[in-house]
Design a protein around this motif. Structure first.
Motif, PDB file in Angstrom:
ATOM      1  N   GLY A   1       9.525  -0.180   6.423  1.00 37.64           N
ATOM      2  CA  GLY A   1       8.432  -1.134   6.542  1.00 37.64           C
ATOM      3  C   GLY A   1       7.468  -0.796   7.667  1.00 37.64           C
ATOM      4  O   GLY A   1       7.739   0.053   8.515  1.00 37.64           O
ATOM      5  N   THR A   2       6.319  -1.509   7.623  1.00 38.80           N
ATOM      6  CA  THR A   2       5.327  -1.300   8.695  1.00 38.80           C
ATOM      7  C   THR A   2       5.368  -2.490   9.647  1.00 38.80           C
ATOM      8  O   THR A   2       5.994  -2.409  10.699  1.00 38.80           O
ATOM      9  N   ALA A   3       4.740  -3.611   9.282  1.00 35.90           N
ATOM     10  CA  ALA A   3       4.835  -4.778  10.172  1.00 35.90           C
ATOM     11  C   ALA A   3       6.295  -5.196  10.346  1.00 35.90           C
ATOM     12  O   ALA A   3       6.772  -5.430  11.469  1.00 35.90           O
TER      13      ALA A   3
ATOM     14  N   LEU B   1      10.123  -3.225   1.210  1.00 32.98           N
ATOM     15  CA  LEU B   1       9.715  -3.367  -0.195  1.00 32.98           C
ATOM     16  C   LEU B   1       8.278  -2.890  -0.419  1.00 32.98           C
ATOM     17  O   LEU B   1       7.910  -2.499  -1.529  1.00 32.98           O
ATOM     18  N   ALA B   2       7.457  -2.942   0.621  1.00 31.94           N
ATOM     19  CA  ALA B   2       6.040  -2.594   0.471  1.00 31.94           C
ATOM     20  C   ALA B   2       5.775  -1.134   0.791  1.00 31.94           C
ATOM     21  O   ALA B   2       4.625  -0.693   0.790  1.00 31.94           O
ATOM     22  N   THR B   3       6.851  -0.406   1.110  1.00 28.44           N
ATOM     23  CA  THR B   3       6.678   0.978   1.572  1.00 28.44           C
ATOM     24  C   THR B   3       7.728   1.860   0.906  1.00 28.44           C
ATOM     25  O   THR B   3       8.415   1.440  -0.011  1.00 28.44           O
ATOM     26  N   ALA B   4       7.858   3.069   1.443  1.00 27.72           N
ATOM     27  CA  ALA B   4       8.924   3.954   0.945  1.00 27.72           C
ATOM     28  C   ALA B   4      10.236   3.664   1.664  1.00 27.72           C
ATOM     29  O   ALA B   4      11.245   4.305   1.412  1.00 27.72           O
TER      30      ALA B   4
ATOM     31  N   ALA C   1       0.791  -1.225   0.000  1.00 26.80           N
ATOM     32  CA  ALA C   1       0.000   0.000   0.000  1.00 26.80           C
ATOM     33  C   ALA C   1       0.834   1.292   0.000  1.00 26.80           C
ATOM     34  O   ALA C   1       0.702   2.122  -0.901  1.00 26.80           O
ATOM     35  N   PRO C   2       1.721   1.502   0.961  1.00 29.02           N
ATOM     36  CA  PRO C   2       2.486   2.758   0.932  1.00 29.02           C
ATOM     37  C   PRO C   2       3.376   2.912  -0.299  1.00 29.02           C
ATOM     38  O   PRO C   2       3.485   3.996  -0.869  1.00 29.02           O
ATOM     39  N   ALA C   3       3.967   1.825  -0.760  1.00 24.85           N
ATOM     40  CA  ALA C   3       4.802   1.896  -1.972  1.00 24.85           C
ATOM     41  C   ALA C   3       3.942   2.285  -3.168  1.00 24.85           C
ATOM     42  O   ALA C   3       4.360   3.055  -4.032  1.00 24.85           O
TER      43      ALA C   3
ATOM     44  N   ALA D   1      -1.403  -3.510   6.277  1.00 23.97           N
ATOM     45  CA  ALA D   1      -2.792  -3.251   5.870  1.00 23.97           C
ATOM     46  C   ALA D   1      -2.795  -2.558   4.517  1.00 23.97           C
ATOM     47  O   ALA D   1      -1.830  -1.891   4.146  1.00 23.97           O
ATOM     48  N   ASP D   2      -3.898  -2.731   3.834  1.00 22.75           N
ATOM     49  CA  ASP D   2      -4.068  -2.050   2.545  1.00 22.75           C
ATOM     50  C   ASP D   2      -5.136  -0.976   2.610  1.00 22.75           C
ATOM     51  O   ASP D   2      -5.110  -0.019   1.834  1.00 22.75           O
ATOM     52  N   ARG D   3      -6.089  -1.146   3.495  1.00 21.09           N
ATOM     53  CA  ARG D   3      -7.083  -0.104   3.759  1.00 21.09           C
ATOM     54  C   ARG D   3      -7.730  -0.399   5.105  1.00 21.09           C
ATOM     55  O   ARG D   3      -8.114  -1.546   5.369  1.00 21.09           O
TER      56      ARG D   3
ATOM     57  N   ALA E   1      -5.347   1.538 -10.947  1.00 16.95           N
ATOM     58  CA  ALA E   1      -4.644   0.325 -11.407  1.00 16.95           C
ATOM     59  C   ALA E   1      -4.912  -0.869 -10.481  1.00 16.95           C
ATOM     60  O   ALA E   1      -4.959  -2.006 -10.946  1.00 16.95           O
ATOM     61  N   ARG E   2      -5.069  -0.589  -9.178  1.00 16.30           N
ATOM     62  CA  ARG E   2      -5.493  -1.639  -8.225  1.00 16.30           C
ATOM     63  C   ARG E   2      -6.464  -0.985  -7.247  1.00 16.30           C
ATOM     64  O   ARG E   2      -6.260   0.179  -6.854  1.00 16.30           O
ATOM     65  N   PRO E   3      -7.513  -1.685  -6.824  1.00 17.91           N
ATOM     66  CA  PRO E   3      -8.613  -1.008  -6.123  1.00 17.91           C
ATOM     67  C   PRO E   3      -8.516  -0.960  -4.597  1.00 17.91           C
ATOM     68  O   PRO E   3      -9.166  -0.129  -3.964  1.00 17.91           O
TER      69      PRO E   3
ATOM     70  N   HIS F   1       2.400 -12.108   8.003  1.00 16.89           N
ATOM     71  CA  HIS F   1       1.738 -12.631   6.799  1.00 16.89           C
ATOM     72  C   HIS F   1       1.982 -11.652   5.664  1.00 16.89           C
ATOM     73  O   HIS F   1       1.889 -10.443   5.851  1.00 16.89           O
ATOM     74  N   CYS F   2       2.336 -12.183   4.501  1.00 14.66           N
ATOM     75  CA  CYS F   2       2.645 -11.384   3.325  1.00 14.66           C
ATOM     76  C   CYS F   2       3.932 -10.592   3.544  1.00 14.66           C
ATOM     77  O   CYS F   2       4.787 -10.987   4.353  1.00 14.66           O
ATOM     78  N   ASN F   3       4.075  -9.474   2.851  1.00 12.80           N
ATOM     79  CA  ASN F   3       5.271  -8.637   3.035  1.00 12.80           C
ATOM     80  C   ASN F   3       4.799  -7.224   3.305  1.00 12.80           C
ATOM     81  O   ASN F   3       4.152  -6.591   2.448  1.00 12.80           O
ATOM     82  N   ALA F   4       5.083  -6.775   4.505  1.00 12.73           N
ATOM     83  CA  ALA F   4       4.820  -5.383   4.884  1.00 12.73           C
ATOM     84  C   ALA F   4       6.152  -4.803   5.347  1.00 12.73           C
ATOM     85  O   ALA F   4       6.259  -4.252   6.449  1.00 12.73           O
ATOM     86  N   GLY F   5       7.136  -4.979   4.491  1.00 19.73           N
ATOM     87  CA  GLY F   5       8.492  -4.548   4.825  1.00 19.73           C
ATOM     88  C   GLY F   5       8.901  -3.323   4.038  1.00 19.73           C
ATOM     89  O   GLY F   5       8.068  -2.581   3.509  1.00 19.73           O
TER      90      GLY F   5
HETATM   91  C1  LIG Z   1       2.691  -2.237   3.981  1.00 20.28           C
HETATM   92  S1  LIG Z   1       1.326  -2.609   3.015  1.00 20.28           S
HETATM   93  C2  LIG Z   1       1.675  -4.246   2.607  1.00 20.28           C
HETATM   94  C3  LIG Z   1       0.455  -4.991   2.220  1.00 20.28           C
HETATM   95  O1  LIG Z   1       0.276  -4.995   0.807  1.00 20.28           O
HETATM   96  C4  LIG Z   1       0.275  -6.343   0.398  1.00 20.28           C
HETATM   97  O2  LIG Z   1      -0.549  -6.590  -0.700  1.00 20.28           O
HETATM   98  P1  LIG Z   1       0.116  -6.744  -2.180  1.00 20.28           P
HETATM   99  O3  LIG Z   1       1.374  -7.551  -2.009  1.00 20.28           O
HETATM  100  O4  LIG Z   1      -0.955  -7.438  -2.961  1.00 20.28           O
HETATM  101  O5  LIG Z   1       0.371  -5.330  -2.649  1.00 20.28           O
HETATM  102  C5  LIG Z   1      -0.205  -7.096   1.599  1.00 20.28           C
HETATM  103  O6  LIG Z   1      -1.578  -6.964   1.807  1.00 20.28           O
HETATM  104  C6  LIG Z   1       0.589  -6.406   2.656  1.00 20.28           C
HETATM  105  O7  LIG Z   1       0.185  -6.599   3.959  1.00 20.28           O
END
Ligand SMILES: CSC[C@H]1O[C@H](OP(=O)(O)O)[C@H](O)[C@@H]1O
Length: 346
Positions: A170-172, A164-167, A54-56, A238-240, A92-94, A158-162
């Motif tokens: 990471g969050t989690a 890579l997923a942010t600026a 989400a943040p990325a 989280a994404d939203r 692009a993604r909802p 769970h998943c990646n909230a590192g």
């Molecule tokens: C820090 S937000 C990360 C969040 O986004 C991931 O979804 P996706 O990989 O489909 O973009 C996942 O829900 C992560 O928790």
């Protein structure tokens, strides 16, 4: 295995001629940075999860407005064409509200030109890193206060909230990094996170880079690990986040939350306030991205047995022990709403 000098640095940033991002579909085998200077290429990068989290996505959307302006100048677009291109990025993604927010924030300065848009996008990027660092400190404080002991923690994510997923940071995984910095991580159970394996490919890579002890497990192991392996807490991104604290995150997160509730351990959601959407009243109003069936079944599956591939699920706020943001912590399962973070009474 790719090595990166400092993964807590920003995976999405502006270079001289465009948006420079790490292509996350190639990790962990290859660290490939790609330069994006075309709206169609950016939309594809978002949809294919080359850039994700989400943040990325918020940062990519914000810089994407500059990509649209520059491409429009090269190709002679009028204002309507430029705005239409920005809309394609925005949608692009909802699910991750950050994509819409980041795009809108930069687009608000469109009339001032590329330099102003880039200035705003850079502010989005910079503010996210600062928010992640702050929420990580608050999340570590909250978890250690709840732990009731002084031994290192066993965590599940769970998943990646590192980073890579942010600026960056990471969050989690930012909370995990902060706990590790304080010497309080014994082991992290990393859900592999089917079907695209953000956990096994990305979270494991980030933790391995930093020498944070972890194991990768199948998603189906999460519940038994939580109940029988002495896990102290689960920490996810989280994404939203809706106004009532219901939280959309990667599919499988709800199962983790249910297991935490049954086990009586904290389920912590770590996210910047840019992921909280007061305009989304509850989880039912969060749009859940439905992705291609073949991501689940593979390209050669029997068409009589198609895949069902929701990218996210919604965890009710009643299962969220703590929503940790840079503005503070809301104990949603105890009735504290995200609005508390802005001074609105619960
Ligand atoms: C820090 S937000 C990360 C969040 O986004 C991931 O979804 P996706 O990989 O489909 O973009 C996942 O829900 C992560 O928790």
């Amino acid at each position: 295995m790719a090595q990166d000098e400092d993964l807590t640095a920003c995976p999405v940033r502006w270079a001289d001629d465009g948006l420079l991002l790490i292509d996350q579909t190639r990790l962990p085998g290859e660290l490939r940075r790609v330069l994006i200077d075309d709206v169609d290429a950016l939309v594809e990068a978002i949809r294919s999860l080359a850039v994700r989290g989400a943040p990325a996505l918020g940062v990519a959307g914000a810089f994407g407005v500059a990509v649209a302006l520059r491409q429009g100048a090269r190709e002679g677009w009028d204002r309507a064409a430029t705005l239409a291109a920005v809309e394609r990025i925005r949608h692009a993604r909802p699910t991750a509200v950050n994509l819409r927010r980041g795009t809108d924030r930069a687009a608000a300065r469109l009339e001032e030109g590329v330099a102003a848009v880039l200035e705003e996008a850079e502010a989005v990027r910079r503010e996210d890193v600062a928010a992640n660092r702050r929420l990580s400190e608050l999340g570590a404080d909250w978890l250690l206060a709840r732990a009731g002991h002084d031994r290192p923690l066993r965590l599940l994510t769970h998943c990646n909230a590192g980073a890579l997923a942010t600026a960056g940071w990471g969050t989690a995984l930012g909370v995990v990094r902060e706990l590790h910095r304080r010497g309080r991580v014994e082991l992290v159970y990393v859900d592999e996170t089917r079907p695209l394996l953000q956990g096994a490919r990305l979270t494991a890579w980030e933790l391995a880079q930093e020498g944070i002890a972890h194991v990768v497990q199948v998603d189906g192991a999460a519940a038994s690990t939580i109940l029988y392996q002495g896990v102290d807490a689960a920490v996810v991104g989280a994404d939203r986040i809706a106004a009532n604290g219901d939280t959309a995150n990667k599919i499988g997160t709800l199962g983790v939350a249910l297991a935490c509730a049954h086990a009586g351990i904290p389920f912590l959601v770590a996210a910047p306030t840019t992921t909280v959407d007061p305009d989304t009243p509850d989880g039912a109003a969060i749009p859940i991205e439905l992705r291609a069936p073949h991501e689940v079944t593979g390209p050669d599956a029997d068409e009589r047995s198609p895949g069902f591939n929701p990218a996210f699920d919604v965890t009710p706020g009643s299962l969220v022990s703590a929503l940790v943001t840079e503005r503070g912590v809301a104990e949603v399962s105890r009735g504290e709403l995200p609005g508390k973070l802005w001074g609105t009474p619960a």
